[in-house]
Design an enzyme around this catalytic site. Structure first.
Site, PDB file in Angstrom:
ATOM      1  N   ARG A   1       2.590   0.739  10.350  1.00 27.60           N
ATOM      2  CA  ARG A   1       2.114   1.134   9.023  1.00 27.60           C
ATOM      3  C   ARG A   1       3.255   1.067   8.024  1.00 27.60           C
ATOM      4  O   ARG A   1       4.092   1.953   7.957  1.00 27.60           O
ATOM      5  CB  ARG A   1       1.543   2.555   9.096  1.00 27.60           C
TER       6      ARG A   1
ATOM      7  N   ARG B   1       1.458  -6.455  12.754  1.00 31.55           N
ATOM      8  CA  ARG B   1       0.827  -5.878  13.945  1.00 31.55           C
ATOM      9  C   ARG B   1       0.695  -6.917  15.068  1.00 31.55           C
ATOM     10  O   ARG B   1       0.729  -6.567  16.241  1.00 31.55           O
ATOM     11  CB  ARG B   1      -0.538  -5.284  13.589  1.00 31.55           C
TER      12      ARG B   1
ATOM     13  N   SER C   1      -9.858  -6.536  10.475  1.00 33.03           N
ATOM     14  CA  SER C   1     -11.056  -5.826  10.070  1.00 33.03           C
ATOM     15  C   SER C   1     -11.882  -6.815   9.261  1.00 33.03           C
ATOM     16  O   SER C   1     -11.411  -7.338   8.262  1.00 33.03           O
ATOM     17  CB  SER C   1     -10.639  -4.636   9.219  1.00 33.03           C
TER      18      SER C   1
ATOM     19  N   ARG D   1       0.837  -1.202   0.000  1.00 31.42           N
ATOM     20  CA  ARG D   1       0.000   0.000   0.000  1.00 31.42           C
ATOM     21  C   ARG D   1       0.864   1.242   0.000  1.00 31.42           C
ATOM     22  O   ARG D   1       1.847   1.318   0.722  1.00 31.42           O
ATOM     23  CB  ARG D   1      -0.896   0.008   1.244  1.00 31.42           C
TER      24      ARG D   1
ATOM     25  N   GLU E   1      -5.980  -1.282  15.695  1.00 34.40           N
ATOM     26  CA  GLU E   1      -6.581  -2.227  14.762  1.00 34.40           C
ATOM     27  C   GLU E   1      -5.591  -3.323  14.354  1.00 34.40           C
ATOM     28  O   GLU E   1      -4.448  -3.055  14.000  1.00 34.40           O
ATOM     29  CB  GLU E   1      -7.026  -1.483  13.503  1.00 34.40           C
TER      30      GLU E   1
END
Length: 414
Positions: free
Chosen positions: A276, A388, A351, A261, A348
RNA sequence: GGACAGAUGGCAGAGCUUGGUUGAAUGCACCGGUCUUGAAAACCGGCGAGGGUCAUACCUCCUAGGGUUCGAAUCCCUAUCUGUCCA
């Protein structure tokens, strides 16, 4: 894509629901007008085309009967010009409609809470109590550096910022987590799949990343190919343009891939550490279901991810996203947020979303329901984001001297 | 990299030379029925997709995109993919 027929039939209701997701009513009115315009253009074109077909048949008949065709040819030539013009009109109308329609997000479920942003998300429950520390817990980048697990500088050297290198026990932990997660998911009935991590435009349109979010994707120069931002894209599109026999549903899949990303909109956020990254590993769940069973499968997927965290002894909470925080294609999303003692906050880590028939309509995924072909529901969810999870293990399992324990469930994998 | 050959419905496979009534023969698979205690076999019927319509009609789709033509699965061009051969 939203159901344009529904928009046509029940504009007020659709518009009210999309308003909750911040979609302007005028835009929808325009969409509806464009849809109607297309219908009109189509009817005109088809009528002219029908006449053309009719005359062509007659033409053939005349030829066989050796009749004179000059008069007919004049008529048919004149009509042909009309057909061409009307086809252009129809194409323009269609293009205008598709551009608009592809940019409209999915309708949120009725029970999704209203809200602007994550502030209005609703906590469903907490699982496991965060541990009490007798010292001040460190953040993961500190621990990672101390243990020599993560080399931030060399990642940057190889590529650019938001890339890192994982070493030794850290790398081993990453690999262990991937295997552990895949095995866990498989026991929950998700079939393991290994898929391409580069996909074409059609696939990304099918799941809704394109055309709207092009700036978040890494594109391969010279080819119409992109690095996947999530394995949801290849997994869901596995069934693109297919009609699935009803008895093969539900299809439940799990896959590990790297994800890529650009993180275009997150400048300055989470710059330290590996929360991130431009490239990260993720184990994903994707389900394709009949409409009536998608809620049930959704709960199963949330439970799968949550149980995974529980088995890893990681305290977390489940949160229902409000309308403002809901993704483009999702009708409903539950986030799992893991407790990070170093940051003293929940972050988070998974999801899970039900897109209902939104992706199915775009990707043309249907199933044979008796005689009729019906759109399926598609669902996706992480279980889990690997980087994560490493962060969470580092911070939750740290000792005062900076060493890190390994969760019991993972020991067999290390 | 070069030279050929090919891409048709769930699958197999005709049609392409000679463009017209072919959304597409045939076989298999599948669904319904007859028969049978039940099954198989046999026989009869159905059986691609999207749009449109109350339902018809009608329109579109034979890899994709262009072109020729009154008319294209069939002819021409381009792209993609597959196979075979040569380097």
């Amino acid at each position: 894509m939203i159901d344009l027929k529904l928009l046509q039939k029940d504009f007020d209701n659709v518009s009210a629901q999309l308003k909750r997701k911040g979609v302007d009513e005028e835009l929808l009115a325009d969409l509806k007008a464009k849809n109607e315009a297309l219908k009109v253009a189509k009817m005109a074109y088809e009528a002219a085309q029908a006449a053309q077909n009719e005359m062509s048949k007659l033409f053939g008949q005349y030829m066989r009967e050796k009749k004179d065709v000059t008069e007919l040819k004049e008529k048919v030539d004149a009509n042909k010009i009309k057909v061409t013009e009307l086809l252009d009109v129809q194409r323009e109308a269609e293009e205008a409609l598709v551009i608009r329609a592809m940019a409209v997000p999915n309708l949120p479920d009725e029970n999704v809470p209203d809200g602007e942003d994550e502030e209005s998300n609703v906590e469903l429950k907490k699982v496991l109590t965060p541990r009490e520390f007798s010292f001040i817990p460190k953040e993961h980048w500190e621990l990672a550096e101390q243990n020599g697990w993560i080399d931030f500088e060399r990642g940057v050297k190889l590529a650019k910022s938001r890339f890192s290198v994982i070493n030794g026990q850290g790398a081993k932990l990453e690999r262990a987590l991937i295997n552990f997660m895949l095995d866990f998911n498989e026991k929950r009935g998700f079939n393991e799949v290994s898929v391409p991590q580069i996909v074409n435009r059609t696939a990304l349109e099918g799941t809704g990343q394109l055309p709207k979010f092009e700036e978040d994707l890494y594109k391969i120069d010279g080819d119409e190919l992109y690095l996947i931002p999530t394995s949801e894209v290849p997994l869901t599109n596995l069934y693109q343009d297919e009609i699935i026999p009803a008895d093969e549903l539900p299809i439940k899949m799990t896959a590990h891939t790297a994800c890529f990303r650009k993180e275009a909109g997150s400048a300055g956020r989470d710059v330290r550490g590996i929360i991130r990254q431009h490239q990260f590993h993720k184990v994903e769940l994707v389900s394709i279901t009949k409409p009536e069973e998608s809620d049930k499968i959704f709960d199963e997927m949330v439970a799968c991810a949550s149980d995974l965290l529980t088995v890893l002894e990681l305290p977390h909470r489940l949160v229902t996203l409000c309308t403002g925080d809901l993704g483009f294609g999702a009708a409903k999303t539950v986030d799992l947020e893991v407790w990070l003692p170093g940051q003293a906050t929940y972050r988070e880590i998974s999801s899970v979303s039900n897109t209902r028939d939104f992706q199915a309509r775009r990707a043309k995924i249907r199933f044979k329901d008796g005689k009729a072909n019906t759109l399926v529901h598609t669902l996706n969810g992480s279980s889990l984001a690997v980087g994560r999870t490493m962060v969470a293990i580092m911070e939750n399992f740290q000792n005062e001297d900076g060493t890190i324990n390994i969760p019991e469930a993972l020991k067999a994998y290390m």
